[in-house]
Design a protein around this motif. Sequence first.
Motif, PDB file in Angstrom:
ATOM      1  N   HIS A 256       1.571   5.381  -1.669  1.00 59.40           N
ATOM      2  CA  HIS A 256       1.183   6.563  -2.445  1.00 59.40           C
ATOM      3  C   HIS A 256       2.416   7.159  -3.096  1.00 59.40           C
ATOM      4  O   HIS A 256       3.342   7.578  -2.398  1.00 59.40           O
ATOM      5  CB  HIS A 256       0.533   7.616  -1.536  1.00 59.40           C
TER       6      HIS A 256
ATOM      7  N   ALA B  74       2.653   8.273   2.588  1.00 56.08           N
ATOM      8  CA  ALA B  74       1.749   9.206   1.895  1.00 56.08           C
ATOM      9  C   ALA B  74       2.302  10.626   1.994  1.00 56.08           C
ATOM     10  O   ALA B  74       2.001  11.348   2.939  1.00 56.08           O
ATOM     11  CB  ALA B  74       0.352   9.125   2.507  1.00 56.08           C
TER      12      ALA B  74
ATOM     13  N   ASP C 142       1.563   2.589   3.500  1.00 62.88           N
ATOM     14  CA  ASP C 142       0.715   3.774   3.368  1.00 62.88           C
ATOM     15  C   ASP C 142       1.564   5.036   3.428  1.00 62.88           C
ATOM     16  O   ASP C 142       1.094   6.081   3.886  1.00 62.88           O
ATOM     17  CB  ASP C 142      -0.393   3.783   4.438  1.00 62.88           C
TER      18      ASP C 142
ATOM     19  N   THR D 182       0.566  -0.599   8.652  1.00 64.96           N
ATOM     20  CA  THR D 182       1.590   0.384   8.302  1.00 64.96           C
ATOM     21  C   THR D 182       2.741   0.327   9.300  1.00 64.96           C
ATOM     22  O   THR D 182       2.613  -0.228  10.396  1.00 64.96           O
ATOM     23  CB  THR D 182       1.038   1.824   8.318  1.00 64.96           C
TER      24      THR D 182
ATOM     25  N   HIS E 101     -10.427   0.919   1.992  1.00 63.36           N
ATOM     26  CA  HIS E 101     -10.191   1.907   3.050  1.00 63.36           C
ATOM     27  C   HIS E 101     -11.359   1.741   4.019  1.00 63.36           C
ATOM     28  O   HIS E 101     -12.476   2.159   3.734  1.00 63.36           O
ATOM     29  CB  HIS E 101     -10.139   3.332   2.488  1.00 63.36           C
TER      30      HIS E 101
ATOM     31  N   HIS F 102       0.877  -1.196   0.000  1.00 57.66           N
ATOM     32  CA  HIS F 102       0.000   0.000   0.000  1.00 57.66           C
ATOM     33  C   HIS F 102       0.900   1.228   0.000  1.00 57.66           C
ATOM     34  O   HIS F 102       1.517   1.555   1.014  1.00 57.66           O
ATOM     35  CB  HIS F 102      -0.909   0.004   1.235  1.00 57.66           C
TER      36      HIS F 102
ATOM     37  N   GLU G 154      -7.260  -2.408   4.498  1.00 58.97           N
ATOM     38  CA  GLU G 154      -6.020  -1.655   4.416  1.00 58.97           C
ATOM     39  C   GLU G 154      -5.728  -0.928   5.708  1.00 58.97           C
ATOM     40  O   GLU G 154      -6.647  -0.480   6.385  1.00 58.97           O
ATOM     41  CB  GLU G 154      -6.169  -0.637   3.313  1.00 58.97           C
ATOM     42  N   HIS G 155      -4.435  -0.809   5.984  1.00 61.94           N
ATOM     43  CA  HIS G 155      -3.946  -0.038   7.133  1.00 61.94           C
ATOM     44  C   HIS G 155      -4.854  -0.166   8.357  1.00 61.94           C
ATOM     45  O   HIS G 155      -5.400   0.822   8.842  1.00 61.94           O
ATOM     46  CB  HIS G 155      -3.699   1.431   6.772  1.00 61.94           C
TER      47      HIS G 155
ATOM     48  N   CYS H 275      -2.537  10.936  10.291  1.00 59.42           N
ATOM     49  CA  CYS H 275      -2.824  10.193   9.068  1.00 59.42           C
ATOM     50  C   CYS H 275      -4.214   9.610   9.228  1.00 59.42           C
ATOM     51  O   CYS H 275      -4.807   9.677  10.299  1.00 59.42           O
ATOM     52  CB  CYS H 275      -1.813   9.073   8.873  1.00 59.42           C
TER      53      CYS H 275
END
Length: 346
Positions: free
Chosen positions: A16, A250, A248, A197, A137, A14, A174-175, A219
Amino acid sequence: MTKSITLRRPDDWHLHLRDGAMLQGILPETSRDFARAIIMPNLVPPVVTGADAQAYRDRILAALPEGDQFEPLMTLYLTEGTDPEDLAAAAASGLIKAVKLYPAGATTNSHGGVRDFDKVRGVLEKMAEIGLPLCMHGEVVDHDVDIFDREAVFIDKVLEPIRRATPGLPVVMEHITTKNGVDYVRSAEKDLAATITTHHLVINRNHILVGGIKPHYYCLPVAKREEHRLALREAATSGDARFFLGTDSAPHIDALKEHACGCAGCFTATNTMSILAHVFEEDGALDRLENFTSLNGPAYYRLPVNDGTLTLVKGEEPVVYPAKIETGAGPVTVFDPGYPLYWRVA
Ligand code: NCD
Ligand code: ZN
């Protein structure tokens, strides 16, 4: 005494990468240590079609430092207008490895996401049929749900009904940030996994709020109470194949983090492997670090593990990481775990 550990080269499930000058500036921070990453599609405008994903993949590869071997694993951003056939063709060609579901309004650039889950029913059924993972998400966005409860409510109100209605749909939560998330993944017999994460293994909500607000720890999903962080630590270090690394990471420029309405996102690409080695060693689980970073993810995605290896060495002196990565878009602050790191990538 020098300690070292050699792992299969890790992947990030995951990530970005953004676009343009930001992509150019931060991609080396990932491609230095990671062989592959699941690339989040929340650009402006988002990566919605197979053609968008192909073009974005080309831009990522063009930004790669010479000599780095890195494979971007592309995803599509699910909208209420997503065409199941376009998605199936992008999956069949090998271009995309997953589809990302953002509840509309949940996080950065999610306004084009899903409001009415009935409208994506056909797409989810198609994904179940072809075995294409849905990366979720997992937060509800209702204004009357406390931000610290959004993940737990999502599991009951959205995730469980979708999974019950769509047997065979592979889902990655996710996360995850809660014990509820850990327990839910463990309760499933099949098809369900979760990414965790780096930063959620390190910080709880006090780190964000005690002694002054720390925007670089903000976050989404927001870090929760300590008991939840400990549950995530236990899951990540357990070796359980259903949990794997999704940083993650980001990036947002400092001007937008240190702001009256600061952006959500922690930038951990630079020092993730050092932090994870520290965390796993602290929990007596260094021998299971490879499961989390390099083995469990490929097994879930039915991809081969990487051929290459990565060696981490523990030195006597702390490793010095840059406080910020200077990009053409502006400076990006690197996540600070709050303690010195002694493990470095050899
Ligand atoms: C992510 C971003 O900035 O794109 N932010 C974050 O806080 N994690 C979006 C997301 O994954 O929620
Ligand atoms: Zn993300």
